[in-house]
Write an enzyme that holds these catalytic residues in place. Structure first.
Site, PDB file in Angstrom:
ATOM      1  CE  LYS A  95      -3.120   2.720   2.698  1.00 27.57           C
ATOM      2  NZ  LYS A  95      -3.628   2.981   4.057  1.00 27.57           N
ATOM      3  N   GLY A 156      -8.180   9.620   9.048  1.00 30.04           N
ATOM      4  CA  GLY A 156      -8.571   9.776  10.440  1.00 30.04           C
ATOM      5  C   GLY A 156      -9.569  10.893  10.703  1.00 30.04           C
ATOM      6  CB  ALA A 183      -8.006   7.840   3.959  1.00 28.12           C
ATOM      7  N   GLY A 184     -10.704   8.354   5.675  1.00 30.32           N
ATOM      8  CA  GLY A 184     -11.711   9.383   5.886  1.00 30.32           C
ATOM      9  C   GLY A 184     -13.092   8.869   6.229  1.00 30.32           C
ATOM     10  CG  ASN A 205      -6.552   1.631  11.321  1.00 27.29           C
ATOM     11  OD1 ASN A 205      -5.368   1.466  11.099  1.00 27.29           O
ATOM     12  ND2 ASN A 205      -7.037   1.355  12.523  1.00 27.29           N
ATOM     13  CB  THR A 206      -9.316   6.121  12.554  1.00 28.02           C
ATOM     14  OG1 THR A 206      -8.016   6.192  11.969  1.00 28.02           O
ATOM     15  CG2 THR A 206      -9.334   6.917  13.843  1.00 28.02           C
TER      16      THR A 206
END
Lengths: 256, 65
Positions: A95, A156, A183-184, A205-206
């Site tokens: 990645k 994040g 992301a986001g 993830n977050t």
């Protein structure tokens, strides 16, 4: 879904960082049903037990790993990190992240294309973390990328899909290239929206790791991704500006 | 000989990267290495002589997003 010749059933990919504990991370991975998790390489003090233990835990989960080049700020750094990751994790997948701006963690797309070309020529199978820019995407495909990972919003940030128009255009422009929103994304409805737009997968993830109950949130994301994909395959109706009665008008009783 | 290991000065006896890893107690660890910003594969570590002031990076698996 197929990434570089690998068939995958689950369209939800998970990051492994920021969980309250390794045990919670492992349970979240199981609850999500994911087959791919992202990992990284970092310096470690002492004899490096934390890293070794983490790697043992990931291997025990039986999932495929996608190493990242997180934190790299030049093509050179990213290429070196990718080569280190290939040796440690024994995979050609990478990645690719080349960060260009501190506040937004926006990709440096120029360095990204440069690094992607070097790595593809070196036999890597590159998953570039990019923006939704069509021209950059073209250059990445020309460089050898067979999967693209546009951001939904800054890493994040939990903002969701900041540029839905751009993401739709990217989907329409590359109907054959697997696209992953990376992301986001903050809540399962963001993931469902990406899937309803025809995206092949999402990487979270977050939003899971920082949830009050990460394991429950992982399960929620799994359902949202599945629902969104099913909706895309079912063919969503076109939005319209004005109302259109769903109950038949013909045959209505005259009660005036 | 003084080198830099992960950004910190370190005095070592080792003459090669492989010997340095042994001296640091990392022979059996899962890790990757770079010297002065260039990747050094595990098979090359025996062949890489360390020199005064070399910057050695040693990285290990870690959580990532």
């Amino acid at each position: 879904m197929n990434f570089y010749g690998v068939d995958l059933n689950c369209r939800l990919m998970l990051g492994t960082a920021q969980y309250p504990s390794p045990a919670v991370m492992a349970e979240a991975v199981k609850a999500s049903g994911t087959e791919v998790v992202t990992v990284s390489l970092r310096r470690e003090s002492g004899a490096g037990r934390a890293g070794q233990d983490f790697w043992s835990l990931i291997r025990a989960l039986g999932v495929r790993v996608l190493p990242n080049t997180a934190g790299c700020r030049s093509a050179k750094e990213a290429v070196t990190t990718a080569r280190m990751a290939r040796e440690v994790f024994n995979t050609k997948w990478i990645k690719l992240e080349v960060i260009g701006e501190e506040d937004t963690l926006q990709p440096d797309v120029f360095g990204l294309v440069e690094a992607a070309r070097i790595l593809a020529e070196d036999g890597f199978e590159v998953f570039p973390y990019t923006t939704e820019d069509l021209v950059v995407a073209e250059r990445l495909v020309e460089a050898g990328c067979r999967v693209l990972m546009p951001w939904g919003a800054p890493i994040g940030s939990a903002q969701g899909l900041n540029n839905a128009f751009g993401l739709r255009a990217l989907r329409a422009h590359f109907p054959e290239v697997p696209l992953v929103v990376d992301a986001g994304i903050g809540v399962p409805s963001h993931a469902a929206r990406a899937m309803e737009m025809g995206y092949d997968a999402v990487l979270i993830n977050t939003a899971i790791a920082k949830a009050g109950d990460p394991v429950a949130m992982a399960a929620a994301f799994a359902r949202a991704v599945e629902a969104g994909r099913l909706a895309w395959e079912a063919g969503p109706m076109e939005p319209r500006e004005m109302a259109s009665p769903s109950t038949p008008v013909i045959g209505r009783a005259d009660l005036a | 000989m003084r080198i830099e290991v992960n950004g910190k000065p370190q005095d070592i006896q080792a003459r090669t990267l492989a010997e340095a890893l042994a001296e640091l107690g990392l022979t059996d660890a899962v890790l990757a290495t770079a010297v002065n910003g260039c990747f050094v594969s595990s098979t090359e570590r025996d062949e890489i002589p360390l020199q005064y002031g070399d910057r050695v990076e040693i990285v290990m698996p870690m959580q990532g997003g």
